[in-house]
Every structure is written in structure tokens, then in C-alpha cells.
Design an enzyme around this catalytic site. Structure first.
Site, PDB file in Angstrom:
ATOM      1  NE  ARG A 104      -3.907   0.585   1.870  1.00  0.00           N
ATOM      2  CZ  ARG A 104      -5.126   0.630   2.409  1.00  0.00           C
ATOM      3  NH1 ARG A 104      -5.341   1.318   3.509  1.00  0.00           N
ATOM      4  NH2 ARG A 104      -6.127  -0.027   1.851  1.00  0.00           N
ATOM      5  CG  HIS A 131      -8.419   0.085  -2.931  1.00  0.00           C
ATOM      6  ND1 HIS A 131      -7.630  -0.994  -2.543  1.00  0.00           N
ATOM      7  CD2 HIS A 131      -9.119   0.455  -1.814  1.00  0.00           C
ATOM      8  CE1 HIS A 131      -7.849  -1.247  -1.268  1.00  0.00           C
ATOM      9  NE2 HIS A 131      -8.743  -0.399  -0.809  1.00  0.00           N
ATOM     10  CD  GLN A 134     -12.981  -2.059  -0.742  1.00  0.00           C
ATOM     11  OE1 GLN A 134     -12.153  -1.981   0.160  1.00  0.00           O
ATOM     12  NE2 GLN A 134     -14.168  -2.617  -0.558  1.00  0.00           N
ATOM     13  CG  ASP A 219     -13.491   6.291  -1.130  1.00  0.00           C
ATOM     14  OD1 ASP A 219     -13.511   6.164   0.105  1.00  0.00           O
ATOM     15  OD2 ASP A 219     -12.460   6.136  -1.811  1.00  0.00           O
ATOM     16  CB  CYS A 259     -13.954   1.046  -0.116  1.00  0.00           C
ATOM     17  SG  CYS A 259     -13.295   2.710   0.110  1.00  0.00           S
ATOM     18  NE  ARG A 287     -10.178  -5.458   0.328  1.00  0.00           N
ATOM     19  CZ  ARG A 287      -9.450  -4.439   0.816  1.00  0.00           C
ATOM     20  NH1 ARG A 287     -10.045  -3.393   1.319  1.00  0.00           N
ATOM     21  NH2 ARG A 287      -8.125  -4.460   0.748  1.00  0.00           N
TER      22      ARG A 287
HETATM   23  N1  NVA Z   1      -9.922   6.481  -1.558  1.00  0.00           N
HETATM   24  C1  NVA Z   1      -9.551   6.131  -0.203  1.00  0.00           C
HETATM   25  C2  NVA Z   1      -9.800   4.671   0.029  1.00  0.00           C
HETATM   26  C3  NVA Z   1      -9.466   4.199   1.422  1.00  0.00           C
HETATM   27  C4  NVA Z   1      -9.654   2.724   1.598  1.00  0.00           C
HETATM   28  C5  NVA Z   1      -8.091   6.482   0.042  1.00  0.00           C
HETATM   29  O1  NVA Z   1      -7.275   6.282  -0.863  1.00  0.00           O
HETATM   30  O2  NVA Z   1      -7.778   6.975   1.127  1.00  0.00           O
HETATM   31  N1   CP Z   2     -11.240  -0.239   2.373  1.00  0.00           N
HETATM   32  C1   CP Z   2      -9.973  -0.331   2.822  1.00  0.00           C
HETATM   33  O1   CP Z   2      -9.025  -0.569   2.074  1.00  0.00           O
HETATM   34  O2   CP Z   2      -9.852  -0.161   4.179  1.00  0.00           O
HETATM   35  P1   CP Z   2      -8.496   0.059   4.983  1.00  0.00           P
HETATM   36  O3   CP Z   2      -7.952   1.407   4.600  1.00  0.00           O
HETATM   37  O4   CP Z   2      -8.922  -0.013   6.416  1.00  0.00           O
HETATM   38  O5   CP Z   2      -7.525  -1.035   4.620  1.00  0.00           O
END
Ligand code: NVA
Ligand code: CP
Length: 303
Positions: A104, A131, A134, A219, A259, A287
């Protein structure tokens, strides 16, 4: 078998994605019946987090354990990754000591550079651009509730972020349409969407984007890494809240997904996320099951 990475949704083809859904169904069934299933005995997943996470860490770590393997958590704060070791060097070292890596991070280019030097499969656990894990869970959740997603309409209300670009790739592979509505200045970057832009219908009015949709999803207004824009985004996105009026405009049997983590009263009204059409908890659980199918496939191929 040549190394397969999952850096973007479209790294797998339609057949492979459908295979993963079939496997996720089987693996989920076994889990629910408490049947041990350890095909990844003695395998190790390294998880590298440069951003926060609850679901992604938990689902990969628990999933790997349930498949008989183990998972190691690394972050930028207490590893050499945060002290300037080149990504290419880290990739060569880490991938000699484990069987699979999940990352990540920020720019997609970071994960691509890592994958180019990795001896083992690399999975995108979220980047600024995509992502994919997800959306694997989201489409699987839709199929569980409503059957095939082919020909359906997904309404995206809010930021043109990593989730939306991944929805567009999924739409291209699985043959559905995305109705997206974002505030002025936050619309889809057509260059980043590439050929998947052919599945997009853009709306200036979020209510119109939701009209007739089979799934309404949204989101956070500000994704991780963009916190400096918080104040301006709060103003710009004020009318992009999925509320009961929007859900009423969607198809009568439409679902709501997010998500997570969610901000009630910002991108979604509490009545919607906590309401009868919301499947956000099943979505989060999935997930686990879809990623177990993904890890099984990347390491063992088709069974
Ligand atoms: N779009 C959000 C998703 C978090 C799971 C982010 O990138 O922070
Ligand atoms: N939806 C998702 O990826 O959640 P986290 O940021 O908690 O991993």
C-alpha cells in the site's frame, strides 16, 4: 508459471476474474463451515504499508493465516523503507525471503518499480491511482446479492479517486457501465482512465448519476495523502452526499456500497449506510474471501 502481479484490476483478464469469483465462493463456504484449508502451507506474505489500514491489513494477514501461511507486516516508520533505501533494492531483498508481497503506497509508479525487481507476485493494496483488491470484493458482493454485473449500472458519487479508476477498469473487463458525478475540478482524468473511459457516463448532477442505477457507491471526499486539500474539498463536495433522495432515484432493488472507512454526514447519510440497501459489512468481509482466492491463484495457478 511466469510471475503474475495484481497491480491494476486489468492485470487479470475477464476469465481470470471470473475464476477468482468462483474460488472465492468455494473458499468462503469452507471458512463458514470451519473446514481447514491450507494450500499455502509454509508460504510467507510480506505486507508493506506506507499508508494507514484496518481492513486491508487484517484481511491479508488473517487470510494468509487461514490458508496455512504466514504474513509479515512492514511499515515505513520502522523499516529502512522510510529512510531512503531504493525501491529496487528493497524489492530484490524482500522478494528473496518471501513468496508474495502486498504493498500500500502512494504513486502507482512505486509499486511498478517494485514489481519490476521482484522475484515473487506483487499485489496492490491501494495506491493513489487504484484499489483493485477492493473492487474485487465489491463486484463479488454485488454478484452474491444480485447475480451477474454484466449490463448493469454502477453510480459513483464523489471524488475521481483510486476507487473510481478501478471501477472503470472492472467495467471494461466485466461489461457494465459507470455513471459518475464529481464536483467541478474533480472530474475523471481521461488520460488515466485510458480505454476504460469508454464505460463512463459523466453527470454534473449526482442525483442524475444515481437515477436507475443498480448500485450506488461513494468514498471519502479526501483520500489518504491528500489531507492538505481537506478544507477546499469539504466545500467543493458539500452536495455530493449519498442521501435517501439519491437512493430513491436509483433502481428499486439497488444496493449501496462504501469501501470504508466512512464519514456519516459527509459523503453518505447515516440513513443510507445504516439503511436496508447498504451491504457495507458484507462488502468488507468479502475482502477476506476474494483476497484468499487471489493469493491462491497468484501462487498456485488454477486448481
Ligand atoms: N480512496 C480512499 C480509500 C481508502 C480505503 C483512500 O485512498 O484513502
Ligand atoms: N477499504 C480499505 O481498504 O480499508 P483500509 O484502509 O482499512 O484497509
Amino acid at each position: 508459471m511466469p510471475i503474475k502481479h495484481f497491480l491494476q484490476f486489468k492485470d487479470l483478464d475477464t476469465d481470470e476474474i471470473n475464476y477468482l469469483f468462483d474460488r472465492a465462493r468455494v473458499i468462503k463456504g469452507r471458512f463458514k463451515r470451519y473446514e481447514p484449508y491450507h494450500p499455502l502451507n509454509d508460504r510467507t506474505l510480506v505486507m508493506i504499508f506506507e499508508k494507514a489500514s484496518t481492513r486491508t491489513r487484517l484481511s491479508f494477514e488473517a487470510g494468509m493465516h487461514q490458508l496455512g501461511g504466514s504474513a509479515i507486516y512492514l511499515n515505513t516508520r520502522d523499516s529502512q523503507l522510510g529512510r531512503g533505501e531504493p525501491v529496487e533494492d528493497a524489492a530484490q531483498v524482500i522478494s528473496r525471503m518471501c513468496d508474495m508481497v502486498m504493498i500500500r503506497t502512494y504513486e502507482q509508479s512505486i509499486i511498478e518499480r517494485f514489481a519490476a525487481y521482484s522475484r515473487v507476485p506483487v499485489i496492490n493494496g491501494l495506491t493513489n491511482e487504484y484499489h483493485p483488491c477492493q473492487i474485487l470484493a465489491d463486484v463479488f458482493t454485488f454478484i452474491e446479492h444480485r447475480g451477474s454485473i454484466q449490463g448493469r449500472t454502477v453510480a459513483w458519487i464523489g471524488d475521481s479517486n483510486n476507487m473510481l479508476y478501478t471501477w472503470l477498469q472492472a467495467a471494461e473487463l466485466l461489461d457494465f457501465t459507470v455513471h459518475a458525478s464529481s464536483p467541478p475540478g474533480y472530474e475523471v482524468d481521461l488520460a488515466l482512465a485510458g480505454s476504460s473511459a469508454s464505460r463512463l457516463r459523466a453527470f454534473s448532477d449526482p442525483l442524475e448519476a444515481a437515477r436507475g442505477a443498480d448500485l450506488v457507491t461513494t468514498d471519502v471526499w479526501t483520500s489518504m495523502g491528500f489531507e492538505a486539500q481537506n478544507d477546499e474539498r469539504r466545500k467543493a463536495f458539500a452536495d455530493w452526499c449519498v442521501d435517501e433522495e439519491m437512493m430513491a432515484a436509483a433502481a428499486p432493488d439497488s444496493l449501496f456500497m462504501h469501501c470504508l472507512p466512512a464519514h456519516r454526514g459527509e459523503e453518505v447519510a447515516a440513513q443510507v449506510i445504516d439503511g436496508p440497501r447498504s451491504v457495507v459489512w458484507e462488502e468488507a468481509e468479502n475482502r477476506l474471501h476474494t483476497q484468499k482466492a487471489l493469493m491462491e491463484y497468484l501462487l498456485l495457478g488454477r486448481l
